[in-house]
Design a protein around this motif. Structure first.
Motif, PDB file in Angstrom:
ATOM      1  N   LYS A  68      39.946  37.146  66.475  1.00 44.55           N
ATOM      2  CA  LYS A  68      38.800  36.248  66.661  1.00 44.55           C
ATOM      3  C   LYS A  68      37.625  36.652  65.768  1.00 44.55           C
ATOM      4  O   LYS A  68      37.248  37.819  65.678  1.00 44.55           O
ATOM      5  CB  LYS A  68      38.363  36.277  68.134  1.00 44.55           C
ATOM      6  N   LYS A  69      37.053  35.651  65.073  1.00 47.93           N
ATOM      7  CA  LYS A  69      35.900  35.897  64.206  1.00 47.93           C
ATOM      8  C   LYS A  69      34.640  36.075  65.042  1.00 47.93           C
ATOM      9  O   LYS A  69      34.499  35.437  66.088  1.00 47.93           O
ATOM     10  CB  LYS A  69      35.714  34.740  63.228  1.00 47.93           C
ATOM     11  N   PRO A  70      33.716  36.905  64.591  1.00 50.33           N
ATOM     12  CA  PRO A  70      32.473  37.114  65.364  1.00 50.33           C
ATOM     13  C   PRO A  70      31.668  35.829  65.569  1.00 50.33           C
ATOM     14  O   PRO A  70      30.974  35.692  66.578  1.00 50.33           O
ATOM     15  CB  PRO A  70      31.701  38.120  64.499  1.00 50.33           C
ATOM     16  N   SER A  71      31.769  34.906  64.620  1.00 57.03           N
ATOM     17  CA  SER A  71      31.002  33.668  64.714  1.00 57.03           C
ATOM     18  C   SER A  71      31.631  32.646  65.658  1.00 57.03           C
ATOM     19  O   SER A  71      31.015  31.645  65.994  1.00 57.03           O
ATOM     20  CB  SER A  71      30.850  33.034  63.322  1.00 57.03           C
ATOM     21  N   GLU A  72      32.879  32.878  66.086  1.00 55.72           N
ATOM     22  CA  GLU A  72      33.578  31.938  66.949  1.00 55.72           C
ATOM     23  C   GLU A  72      33.259  32.190  68.412  1.00 55.72           C
ATOM     24  O   GLU A  72      33.108  33.340  68.846  1.00 55.72           O
ATOM     25  CB  GLU A  72      35.096  32.061  66.757  1.00 55.72           C
ATOM     26  N   THR A  73      33.174  31.109  69.176  1.00 60.16           N
ATOM     27  CA  THR A  73      33.100  31.231  70.623  1.00 60.16           C
ATOM     28  C   THR A  73      34.521  31.360  71.164  1.00 60.16           C
ATOM     29  O   THR A  73      35.498  31.110  70.452  1.00 60.16           O
ATOM     30  CB  THR A  73      32.427  30.010  71.250  1.00 60.16           C
ATOM     31  N   LEU A  74      34.639  31.725  72.432  1.00 55.28           N
ATOM     32  CA  LEU A  74      35.955  31.873  73.040  1.00 55.28           C
ATOM     33  C   LEU A  74      36.689  30.532  73.066  1.00 55.28           C
ATOM     34  O   LEU A  74      37.909  30.472  72.831  1.00 55.28           O
ATOM     35  CB  LEU A  74      35.821  32.426  74.463  1.00 55.28           C
ATOM     36  N   ILE A  75      35.945  29.458  73.325  1.00 57.42           N
ATOM     37  CA  ILE A  75      36.558  28.123  73.374  1.00 57.42           C
ATOM     38  C   ILE A  75      37.134  27.756  72.011  1.00 57.42           C
ATOM     39  O   ILE A  75      38.241  27.225  71.908  1.00 57.42           O
ATOM     40  CB  ILE A  75      35.521  27.067  73.823  1.00 57.42           C
TER      41      ILE A  75
END
Length: 402
Positions: A68-75
């Motif tokens: 998961k990228k830091p800029s991404e939310t879990l959704i």
């Protein structure tokens, strides 16, 4: 780095799925009871599928969270549209054209959600795939009671046939002329393989004969096994065509699809196992008023020899899927087709060696025709990819000259 990643993917696919194939064949033979006085076959394919799908969804979730990228939310990481991000997950954005609908209130434009590419529609597509998978697996497992594992592997190699048929019937897709040649070669090879095997050879050596003694002596055993295999392949075709449709409509990764489909498979099969449903051939063979889950756990308790191959089957299947999607993401379908083609060849050869299956010259001929047909598909795909790359390089050279 790219070469190292490729070696890693190839090694992962080969090791996991060769190990998985051996474990699957071991699960199809009788297991000795704990008192050593009797033996019986494990017939709950739903229990096997639940174990594997649960571990597959868990491994996919761990993979997604790690990558998961830091800029991404879990959704977003799970493959759905985050309402606060303003980025749709539909395939339209993947083509550089985001088709959004707006309405004006007091002179200001506000986005209106595109229901065609909604999360609800995506979940329904996942549920459709999961339902097909849940019902397909028991037929594949039941076929092993009537035909040999090499025949099963060879039959699964002709998946292109039902995939094409289901794509035409469900989604009205058309195919290149060479694909029909491939279908013809694969179908001919399967027919030769099934036709040139004697009744004893269809179940191989001593181990295979003892493994299938309850069904192998039945009249038309190979016909029953082939029928189960055809049902399994037809459902596989519906699964693959639906997955192609999902990838074409939504901007999702393979690991996201792997997570949700396996999670839904786990839920569907678990519900079917818990309910005290009547006995249903192939799907719920241990019914008659008691749940399939109780019957499966009772069998495991009374036949502890099944625990080791069951764990191997579930773990290697889950990890193998991750290597498959990793290969697809970084190297494309051409490389994946080449790897899976050779893997199936080695799977069949490994089964012949480990379980002493005896194949006639006619069966070897049928196997050769099948793999030759799949090789034609891989060769054409390679030429197509090369031609596209050459065309792209020419277009880039023209742009630079301007």
């Amino acid at each position: 780095m790219s070469f190292i990643r490729l070696i890693f993917c190839v090694a992962g696919v080969y090791s996991m799925f060769l190990w998985w194939a051996i474990a699957q064949e071991r699960l199809s033979v009788p297991f000795q009871s704990i008192d050593g006085e009797s033996s019986a076959k494990f017939r709950s394919a739903l229990f096997l599928g639940t174990c594997q799908s649960f571990l597959s969804s868990l491994s996919a979730l761990i993979y997604i969270l790690i990558r998961k990228k830091p800029s991404e939310t879990l959704i977003q990481a799970l493959g759905f549209h985050d309402k606060n991000s303003g980025e749709p997950t539909s395939a339209s954005t993947a083509n550089g054209k985001a088709h959004t609908h707006t309405h004006h209130t007091n002179g200001s434009a506000k986005p209106r959600p595109d229901t065609r590419f909604s999360s609800k529609a995506l979940l329904l597509s996942y549920a459709q795939c999961a339902t097909f998978i849940t019902f397909a697996a028991p037929f594949g497992f039941a076929a092993l009671s009537y035909i040999s594992y090499p025949a099963m592997v060879l039959g699964k190699s002709c998946k292109l046939v039902p995939v094409m048929i289901m794509n035409v019937l469900l989604y009205r897709r058309r195919f290149a002329p060479h694909k029909y040649l491939v279908v013809f070669m694969v179908t001919t090879g399967i027919t030769i393989f099934m036709g040139f095997g004697s009744d004893s050879q269809k179940h191989g050596g001593k181990k295979a004969v003892s493994a299938s003694m309850d069904h192998g002596s039945m009249p038309y055993a190979s016909l029953i096994g082939a029928s189960y295999l055809l049902i399994n392949l037809a459902l596989d075709g519906a699964i693959n065509s639906t997955q192609d449709e999902i990838f074409s409509r939504y901007k999702i990764s393979g690991q996201q699809m792997m997570l949700w489909i396996n999670l839904m498979c786990t839920c569907i099969s678990f519900v079917l196992m818990v309910l005290p449903l009547p006995s249903i051939p192939v799907l719920l063979p241990s019914g008659n008023g008691r749940s399939e889950l109780v019957a499966a756990l009772t069998f495991v308790q009374q036949h502890p020899g099944i625990i080791s191959p069951l764990i191997e089957f579930s773990v290697t299947g889950a990890l193998g899927q991750l290597f498959i999607f990793e290969t697809l993401q970084h190297f494309g379908s051409l490389t994946l087709v080449t790897i899976t083609l050779t893997r199936k060849m080695f799977t069949m050869l490994l089964s012949v060696v480990v379980y002493n299956h005896q194949l006639t010259p006619g069966q070897w001929l049928g196997a050769t025709v099948v793999f030759a047909g799949i090789s034609v598909e891989a060769f054409v795909k390679r030429n197509d990819v090369h031609a596209k790359r050459v065309l792209q390089e020419k277009e880039k050279a023209k742009l630079k000259s301007l």
